[in-house]
Design an enzyme around this catalytic site. Structure first.
Site, mmCIF file in Angstrom:
data_model
loop_
_atom_site.group_PDB
_atom_site.id
_atom_site.type_symbol
_atom_site.label_atom_id
_atom_site.label_comp_id
_atom_site.label_asym_id
_atom_site.label_seq_id
_atom_site.Cartn_x
_atom_site.Cartn_y
_atom_site.Cartn_z
ATOM 1 N N ASN A 1 0.824 -1.346 0.042
ATOM 2 C CA ASN A 1 -0.091 -0.053 0.013
ATOM 3 C C ASN A 1 0.645 1.479 -0.047
ATOM 4 O OD1 ASN A 1 -2.572 0.466 -0.080
ATOM 5 N ND2 ASN A 1 -2.919 0.681 2.079
ATOM 6 N N HIS B 1 -2.841 3.699 -2.756
ATOM 7 C CA HIS B 1 -4.122 2.986 -2.076
ATOM 8 C C HIS B 1 -4.767 2.463 -3.219
ATOM 9 C CE1 HIS B 1 -3.814 4.335 2.092
ATOM 10 N NE2 HIS B 1 -2.914 5.139 1.850
ATOM 11 N N ASP C 1 -7.019 -5.022 6.049
ATOM 12 C CA ASP C 1 -6.504 -6.063 5.548
ATOM 13 C C ASP C 1 -6.991 -7.412 6.223
ATOM 14 O OD1 ASP C 1 -4.872 -5.780 7.585
ATOM 15 O OD2 ASP C 1 -2.997 -6.302 6.321
#
Ligand code: C2E
Ligand code: MG
Ligand code: MG
Length: 656
Positions: free
Chosen positions: A266, A271, A301
């Site tokens: 990320n 993103h 996540d």
């Protein structure tokens, strides 16, 4: 113009088949009102029969009324039945159409019959016929007002016949009655139109409200990114699966899955790539899930699974392994394939946990254990986990009550160089709890981290370690372990810097150790903290190296000074070619990156020999010394005759 008129007429006279909700509402209203209409119709009819019995022929006073009674009773029964159980949409449409078709027939039959009675009565009886028709049609319009075509048809059939018939009698009273009925009917039609409009609007508004309600419910239960059920829906599913499992006496399992190495991806790719990975993870999980496994996204996540289907531990192991393998397969999103991993914690009902909340907690604990000890794999909650959890709860309580300055202290373990000279000591925290006795840091540090106590623990320990280290010969280094939480905020970093500055110990001789797995949790923040410590002159060691998921680029970005190869690779290294190769590549890596390398956990001479053959210079382990008290470090240093500059161990001991 004519076409428009025809269209309007068609709309007025047809059933709205594109609006099933309206049809259902109409049907429901009619099934309540039409039996009443038939009852009134029949009672009024038989009242008319009664007054015409002596004068009219039998076919008018008995045969036709009997036939009409049978028809009306049958229809009334049909509506009464359907009031109890609503048919499906196609049956409703057919039934309403049939009603529309029947209305002119029934209205026509009643009109013709009542007008046929007219010639047989005296003036009173004739007035009764007029009254019967006029008043009964009003009841019919009211009862059928939810089905506009039927109400319109009945009005038209009865009133046209009524007005034409009575206007043609040339009797002023009947002509006036005809005009009255005409006016009343017109007013009724206007009211009917308004009512029907309001009714339709109300039904449509209700339908829209229901639709919005359903949509809101869907959104409230769905994860907007992946389209999977969200946390709330997960718990609803879990509750109902639990009830079913209890009723059927079957096994149920809950899995919580956390991605490994997602955060760096990320941070590195942004993103939008992170979001797409999460979507793909959701898709992969759903492909693996089948009918008895429910997948949800808890947030971030983290994903969760409810596993129905009475799966055995072996089934769960196989499933868990497949999930972890599948999520380890590269994601092709940018020019380079992206690889992450997944750790899965699973707990079973009724074997492990007794309630949904407990099941979730245990699965979460299994995940936590998996993450700590074996990331990238599946961990099944076991009896030993339950014991550990119990121990953790007791430790947590004692930790909350502990007097930090009194109960905690540090021991030191020497780190030696290739000439077997001690070049540093690592400070290792110990807790002598009045309730629990000596507690290992492996036990209390994670708990202190979890309950937010670690920063309050780090500072006195660091102060203590620095205060003692100041008394060692000059140049002797100190290694001190930091938690990722110590790097988590500007204030905690500053307070550590303040303690170092106030200690009088040379920061250039201090190495701060941070474990690799901890660093990977929040790279940018740790990177920033490392920068501040480096500015002060401290060294930074990456502890337990080899257990995390750091990539070369991440290591470069961290401004480290040392790597500490994890103990797990050292145990039996001389017998294990795989460990040997791993350590060899880690040592090469540290050389390439121009970082010092410490090998921890050396327990035997054979291990030491193997490590020396790999070119390892700095070593630490029970083979040399266990962690010892400060006083023992002084003895150790004296025995080793390590004298760097003017240093007197006895004086150091007395000032300690
Ligand atoms: P670590 O920093 O990797 O420390 C090394 C651990 O390995 C120590 O365990 C040490 O006693 C043990 N060890 C050293 N040589 C050998 C060996 O030859 N064989 C075996 N079997 N073990 C060896 P300890 O003291 O129980 O500490 C465990 C962990 O707790 C540390 O691992 C460190 O991550 C953490 N820790 C210890 N003190 C502190 C502290 O003050 N603050 C923080 N945040 N963490 C600490
Ligand atoms: Mg360490
Ligand atoms: Mg270590």
């Amino acid at each position: 113009m004519i076409r428009k008129l025809l269209d309007t007429l068609r709309t007025l006279m047809s059933v709205p088949r594109d609006n099933p909700k309206l049809l259902r509402a109409q049907y429901r209203a009619l099934s309540r009102q039409l039996p009443l209409m038939y009852l009134v119709l029949l009672l009024n009819m038989w009242a008319l029969v009664f007054t015409h019995l002596p004068s009219a022929p039998l076919w008018l006073t008995l045969h036709i009324p009997l036939v009409m009674t049978v028809v009306c009773v049958l229809r009334a029964c049909m509506w009464l039945r359907s009031a109890r159980r609503l048919p499906d949409d196609t049956q409703i449409l057919a039934s309403l159409r049939r009603t529309n078709q029947l209305v002119p027939v029934i209205a026509g039959a009643f009109t013709c019959w009542s007008l046929a009675l007219y010639p047989y009565g005296d003036a009173y009886s004739q007035s009764q016929v007029a009254f019967f028709m006029g008043i009964t049609v009003i009841v019919c319009i009211f009862c059928m007002m939810h089905l506009r075509p039927a109400a319109l048809t009945a009005t038209l059939v009865v009133n046209v016949a009524f007005v034409v018939f009575f206007a043609s009698t040339h009797n002023p009273a009947f002509i006036a009655t005809a005009v009255n009925v005409l006016l009343v009917s017109l007013a009724m039609l206007i009211i009917l139109q308004h009512h029907y409009h309001d009714f339709t609007r109300l039904v449509n508004v209700q339908a829209q409200t229901e639709r919005l309600g359903n949509e809101n419910l869907r959104l409230a239960n769905q994860d907007s990114l992946t389209g999977l059920p969200n946390r709330r829906q997960f718990f609803t599913t879990l509750e109902s699966a639990m009830n079913l499992a209890i009723a059927e006496q079957k096994r149920l399992a809950v899995g919580i899955l956390d991605l490994d190495g997602f955060k760096p991806v990320n941070d590195l790719y942004g993103h939008s790539v992170g979001d797409r990975i999460l979507i793909m993870v959701g898709q992969r999980l759903q492909q693996l899930a089948g009918a008895t496994v429910h997948v949800a996204r808890l947030g971030g996540d983290e994903f969760a699974l409810v596993l129905e289907g009475d799966l055995s531990d072996e089934d769960l192991q196989v499933f868990g392994r497949t999930v972890c393998e599948q999520l380890h397969v590269e994601f092709l999103l940018v020019d380079v394939p992206i690889q992450i991993g997944a750790t899965l914690g699973i707990a079973t009902f009724p074997h492990c946990a007794a309630s949904a909340v407990q099941l979730f907690e245990y699965a979460d604990y299994a995940l936590y254990q998996g993450k700590r000890h074996n990331p990238g794999s599946m961990c099944l909650f076991s009896a030993s986990h339950r014991e550990q959890l119990h121990r953790d709860a007791i430790t947590e309580q004692a930790l909350r009550r502990a007097v930090l300055d009194k109960e905690f202290f540090v021991l030191f373990q020497p780190i030696l160089d290739s000439d077997s000279e001690t070049i540093a000591f690592e400070a290792l925290a110990r807790w002598e709890s009045p309730e629990l006795g000596l507690v290992s840091p492996a036990q209390f540090i994670p708990i202190a981290e979890r309950i937010g106590l670690i920063n309050r623990l780090t500072l006195p320990l660091l102060r203590q370690a620095l205060g003692m280290a100041r008394l060692w010969p000059e140049g002797m280094r100190l290694s001190f372990n930091l938690s990722v939480h110590d790097c988590g905020s500007a204030e905690s970093v500053q307070s550590i810097i303040d303690v170092i500055k106030a200690s009088g110990f040379n920061p250039a001789c201090l190495d701060l150790e941070i474990t690799e797995t901890a660093v990977m949790q929040d790279i940018p923040q740790v990177q920033w903290a490392i920068g501040r410590f480096r500015k002060l002159g401290c060294g930074i060691s990456l502890d337990d190296f080899g257990t995390g998921y750091s990539s070369l680029s991440q290591l470069h970005a961290l401004a480290l000074t040392k790597l500490k190869i994890d103990r797990s690779f050292i145990t039996g290294i001389h017998l294990n070619p795989a460990s040997y190769k791993i350590v060899k590549s880690l040592v090469t890596l540290s050389l390439d990156m121009e970082l010092e390398c410490v090998v921890e956990g050396v327990e035997t001479f054979e291990e030491l020999q193997a490590l020396r053959s790999l070119g390892c210079t700095q070593v630490q382990g029970f083979f040399f010394s266990r962690p010892v008290t400060f006083a023992e470090t002084l003895v150790w240093l004296a025995q080793a005759e390590v004298r760097r500059g003017p240093w007197d161990p006895e004086q150091a001991l007395s000032s300690a």
